[in-house]
Design an enzyme around this catalytic site. Sequence first.
Site, PDB file in Angstrom:
ATOM      1  N   PHE A 154      23.232 -24.927  -5.031  1.00 30.89           N
ATOM      2  CA  PHE A 154      22.979 -24.731  -6.197  1.00 30.89           C
ATOM      3  C   PHE A 154      21.720 -24.103  -6.938  1.00 30.89           C
ATOM      4  O   PHE A 154      21.196 -24.392  -8.034  1.00 30.89           O
ATOM      5  CB  PHE A 154      23.132 -26.212  -7.167  1.00 30.89           C
ATOM      6  CG  PHE A 154      24.176 -26.958  -6.950  1.00 30.89           C
ATOM      7  CD1 PHE A 154      25.682 -26.676  -7.549  1.00 30.89           C
ATOM      8  CD2 PHE A 154      24.499 -28.017  -5.771  1.00 30.89           C
ATOM      9  CE1 PHE A 154      26.611 -27.383  -7.147  1.00 30.89           C
ATOM     10  CE2 PHE A 154      25.643 -28.693  -5.614  1.00 30.89           C
ATOM     11  CZ  PHE A 154      26.752 -28.276  -6.207  1.00 30.89           C
ATOM     12  N   CYS A 262      26.660 -14.416  -8.675  1.00 32.51           N
ATOM     13  CA  CYS A 262      27.518 -15.911  -8.567  1.00 32.51           C
ATOM     14  C   CYS A 262      28.604 -15.806  -9.535  1.00 32.51           C
ATOM     15  O   CYS A 262      29.660 -15.857  -9.557  1.00 32.51           O
ATOM     16  CB  CYS A 262      26.633 -16.894  -8.539  1.00 32.51           C
ATOM     17  SG  CYS A 262      25.982 -17.058  -6.992  1.00 32.51           S
TER      18      CYS A 262
HETATM   19  C1  UDX Z   1      25.589 -16.538  -0.775  1.00 31.20           C
HETATM   20  C2  UDX Z   1      26.906 -16.974  -0.680  1.00 31.20           C
HETATM   21  O1  UDX Z   1      27.085 -16.637   1.005  1.00 31.20           O
HETATM   22  C3  UDX Z   1      27.992 -16.684  -1.361  1.00 31.20           C
HETATM   23  O2  UDX Z   1      29.036 -17.387  -1.045  1.00 31.20           O
HETATM   24  C4  UDX Z   1      27.732 -17.282  -2.567  1.00 31.20           C
HETATM   25  O3  UDX Z   1      28.584 -17.517  -3.631  1.00 31.20           O
HETATM   26  C5  UDX Z   1      26.246 -16.692  -3.175  1.00 31.20           C
HETATM   27  O4  UDX Z   1      25.282 -16.776  -2.194  1.00 31.20           O
HETATM   28  P1  UDX Z   1      24.244 -14.194  -0.631  1.00 31.20           P
HETATM   29  O5  UDX Z   1      22.911 -14.955   0.305  1.00 31.20           O
HETATM   30  O6  UDX Z   1      23.858 -13.927  -2.272  1.00 31.20           O
HETATM   31  O7  UDX Z   1      25.591 -15.002  -0.556  1.00 31.20           O
HETATM   32  O8  UDX Z   1      24.556 -12.857   0.187  1.00 31.20           O
HETATM   33  P2  UDX Z   1      23.656 -11.845   0.832  1.00 31.20           P
HETATM   34  O9  UDX Z   1      22.151 -11.929   0.298  1.00 31.20           O
HETATM   35  O10 UDX Z   1      24.663 -10.741   0.981  1.00 31.20           O
HETATM   36  O11 UDX Z   1      23.518 -12.489   2.293  1.00 31.20           O
HETATM   37  C6  UDX Z   1      24.580 -12.543   3.260  1.00 31.20           C
HETATM   38  C7  UDX Z   1      24.288 -12.362   4.509  1.00 31.20           C
HETATM   39  O12 UDX Z   1      24.978 -12.421   5.547  1.00 31.20           O
HETATM   40  C8  UDX Z   1      23.514 -10.765   4.806  1.00 31.20           C
HETATM   41  O13 UDX Z   1      22.256 -10.633   5.192  1.00 31.20           O
HETATM   42  C9  UDX Z   1      24.441 -10.531   5.964  1.00 31.20           C
HETATM   43  O14 UDX Z   1      23.883  -9.447   6.632  1.00 31.20           O
HETATM   44  C10 UDX Z   1      25.106 -11.584   6.631  1.00 31.20           C
HETATM   45  N1  UDX Z   1      26.229 -11.391   7.103  1.00 31.20           N
HETATM   46  C11 UDX Z   1      27.522 -10.993   6.782  1.00 31.20           C
HETATM   47  C12 UDX Z   1      26.148 -12.045   8.581  1.00 31.20           C
HETATM   48  O15 UDX Z   1      25.206 -12.383   8.986  1.00 31.20           O
HETATM   49  N2  UDX Z   1      27.576 -11.984   9.290  1.00 31.20           N
HETATM   50  C13 UDX Z   1      28.564 -11.812   8.554  1.00 31.20           C
HETATM   51  O16 UDX Z   1      29.786 -11.490   9.207  1.00 31.20           O
HETATM   52  C14 UDX Z   1      28.632 -11.106   7.112  1.00 31.20           C
HETATM   53  C1  UDX Z   2      23.721 -19.521 -10.707  1.00 28.27           C
HETATM   54  C2  UDX Z   2      23.649 -20.901 -10.696  1.00 28.27           C
HETATM   55  O1  UDX Z   2      22.883 -21.377 -11.954  1.00 28.27           O
HETATM   56  C3  UDX Z   2      23.284 -21.672  -9.565  1.00 28.27           C
HETATM   57  O2  UDX Z   2      23.472 -23.148  -9.555  1.00 28.27           O
HETATM   58  C4  UDX Z   2      24.416 -21.203  -8.427  1.00 28.27           C
HETATM   59  O3  UDX Z   2      24.197 -21.827  -7.436  1.00 28.27           O
HETATM   60  C5  UDX Z   2      24.189 -20.000  -8.031  1.00 28.27           C
HETATM   61  O4  UDX Z   2      24.636 -19.367  -9.704  1.00 28.27           O
HETATM   62  P1  UDX Z   2      22.185 -17.601 -10.427  1.00 28.27           P
HETATM   63  O5  UDX Z   2      23.499 -16.713 -10.545  1.00 28.27           O
HETATM   64  O6  UDX Z   2      20.836 -17.180  -9.471  1.00 28.27           O
HETATM   65  O7  UDX Z   2      22.601 -19.092 -10.211  1.00 28.27           O
HETATM   66  O8  UDX Z   2      21.304 -17.483 -12.012  1.00 28.27           O
HETATM   67  P2  UDX Z   2      21.317 -18.100 -13.404  1.00 28.27           P
HETATM   68  O9  UDX Z   2      19.981 -18.800 -13.605  1.00 28.27           O
HETATM   69  O10 UDX Z   2      22.395 -19.233 -13.373  1.00 28.27           O
HETATM   70  O11 UDX Z   2      21.897 -17.037 -14.332  1.00 28.27           O
HETATM   71  C6  UDX Z   2      23.048 -16.312 -14.290  1.00 28.27           C
HETATM   72  C7  UDX Z   2      23.221 -15.380 -15.366  1.00 28.27           C
HETATM   73  O12 UDX Z   2      23.166 -16.003 -16.468  1.00 28.27           O
HETATM   74  C8  UDX Z   2      21.998 -14.388 -15.610  1.00 28.27           C
HETATM   75  O13 UDX Z   2      22.459 -13.062 -15.658  1.00 28.27           O
HETATM   76  C9  UDX Z   2      21.273 -15.090 -16.617  1.00 28.27           C
HETATM   77  O14 UDX Z   2      20.817 -13.794 -17.413  1.00 28.27           O
HETATM   78  C10 UDX Z   2      22.670 -15.495 -17.438  1.00 28.27           C
HETATM   79  N1  UDX Z   2      21.994 -16.730 -18.505  1.00 28.27           N
HETATM   80  C11 UDX Z   2      21.626 -17.809 -17.877  1.00 28.27           C
HETATM   81  C12 UDX Z   2      22.358 -16.546 -19.830  1.00 28.27           C
HETATM   82  O15 UDX Z   2      22.723 -15.473 -20.173  1.00 28.27           O
HETATM   83  N2  UDX Z   2      21.828 -17.390 -20.947  1.00 28.27           N
HETATM   84  C13 UDX Z   2      21.481 -18.609 -20.204  1.00 28.27           C
HETATM   85  O16 UDX Z   2      21.113 -19.498 -21.158  1.00 28.27           O
HETATM   86  C14 UDX Z   2      21.277 -18.804 -19.091  1.00 28.27           C
END
Ligand code: UDX
Ligand code: UDX
Length: 434
Positions: A154, A262
């Site tokens: 989260f 996300c």
């Molecule tokens: C994560 C979660 O995995 C996703 O489901 C969630 O909704 C958001 O956060 P995130 O960490 O943001 O994704 O993705 P990214 O920063 O692209 O990192 C994923 C990593 O996995 C990359 O470094 C990529 O190289 C690696 N990867 C991808 C592997 O090691 N093996 C693979 O087969 C594919």
């Molecule tokens: C979100 C969830 O908060 C986190 O718990 C989950 O695991 C991953 O997705 P993240 O996407 O990193 O996290 O950022 P978040 O702070 O949730 O903001 C998401 C988007 O909503 C941003 O574009 C932000 O600008 C927007 N936002 C957020 C608004 O427009 N208004 C708000 O009041 C809060």
Amino acid sequence: MKLCIIGSGYVGLVSGACFAEVGHHVVCVDNNEKKVAQLLKGEVPIYEPGLEELLHRNVAAGRLSFTTSTEEGVDKSDVVFIAVPTPPQPDGSVDLSYIEKVAREIAAVLKPGQYRVIVDKSTVPVKTGEKVADTIRRYNKGGAEFDVVSNPEFLREGCAVPDLMKPDRIVIGGNSERAVALMQKIYEPFMAPVLVTDINSAELIKHAANSFLALKISYINAVARICEASGADVEKVADGIGSDKRIGRNFLNAGIGYGGSCFPKDIAAFIAISEDLGVPFTLLKEVEKINSTQRERFIAKIREALWVLKDKKIAVWGLTFKPDTDDVRSSVAVQVVQDLVAEGADVIAYDPKGTEKAIEFQLIQGARVAKSPLEAAQGAEALVIATEWNEFTAVDLAELKNAMHTPLIFDGRNLLNPETVRNAGFQYTSIGRS
Ligand code: UDX
Ligand code: UDX
């Protein structure tokens, strides 16, 4: 405990660093050789406040290491987390091919006599845990023992380290007592409330939580439209409703909509999942619609004020999807730049951390970039604030006015104080504050 995290991105890398910080031994695995080489040199591939110190400290303490070898990670660990991407497909449903591939890779290196807990940390549709277990069973030739657990994250980018170190709750979805007990031990040092559920419920919690937060944002954005039409102030309305403990003030900031890696994908996924299960969640379609039209309405306001956008010099402050990150994936700020460029405007953008990635991923083609907020504003006929970086509030308004050709500000994040800005001689437009 000994942990392995497969996927060293925004989620995997920060989770690994935080697990090491509380004393676990963590191997971070990634199939991107360049990324692993960077990490081995002590370079941090992403910007996340507090992460660099955490990585350096735990590598130095011998609790954190990096490798491209899944076998090494799985061999050295009791618990293996999967944190690879789960991107959206064109129809909104989730592409689970990385998860499936990693499940096969883990199965292929499991050895007879080993017991491993395989944890899904990536955001996945309900029932994915069952499929991961089936896949591992099928490819695990040696017959090693394993259990699959769902443990959604989260964390919010920009405050991922404190979110992980002091979580509101830990969700552990598992159907095996042995696996759940190990998971509880991992999280003991975090001293947070732990909710143990079955796997399906844990998977649903993640999609339902993110959808609810997105709904809250779209709700306040819809209220902002009513404020604009009626002369009310959305900030005051948000304070008024948010001080009710049942509602809460968080995630009631009106703006140009939510973005990031996300919310957009998770809401689309939850819609697809609900349709798949035969119980369409149509409310979420409205959430999406409000979100996309919020940006369109903002662009319309700029168009209305400037009449013609073609050849107008427009400064844009902010490219990242939110402040304190370098992440530009599905960023509304980037979409605003693209909208303005598409209408022929001469856009010059500035972002404290996101410019490099926006250029690398070819997201702002046709726009120029500046090295400071004031450089971007030089000679501009309008300034657009697209991300609420704190740095922007420190810009001297008199200097800004001098730099600009015509003093118009469109504040898509309600960052500035309307009275202060208008007193400084600007024509100022924001969201839901007439
Ligand atoms: C994560 C979660 O995995 C996703 O489901 C969630 O909704 C958001 O956060 P995130 O960490 O943001 O994704 O993705 P990214 O920063 O692209 O990192 C994923 C990593 O996995 C990359 O470094 C990529 O190289 C690696 N990867 C991808 C592997 O090691 N093996 C693979 O087969 C594919
Ligand atoms: C979100 C969830 O908060 C986190 O718990 C989950 O695991 C991953 O997705 P993240 O996407 O990193 O996290 O950022 P978040 O702070 O949730 O903001 C998401 C988007 O909503 C941003 O574009 C932000 O600008 C927007 N936002 C957020 C608004 O427009 N208004 C708000 O009041 C809060």
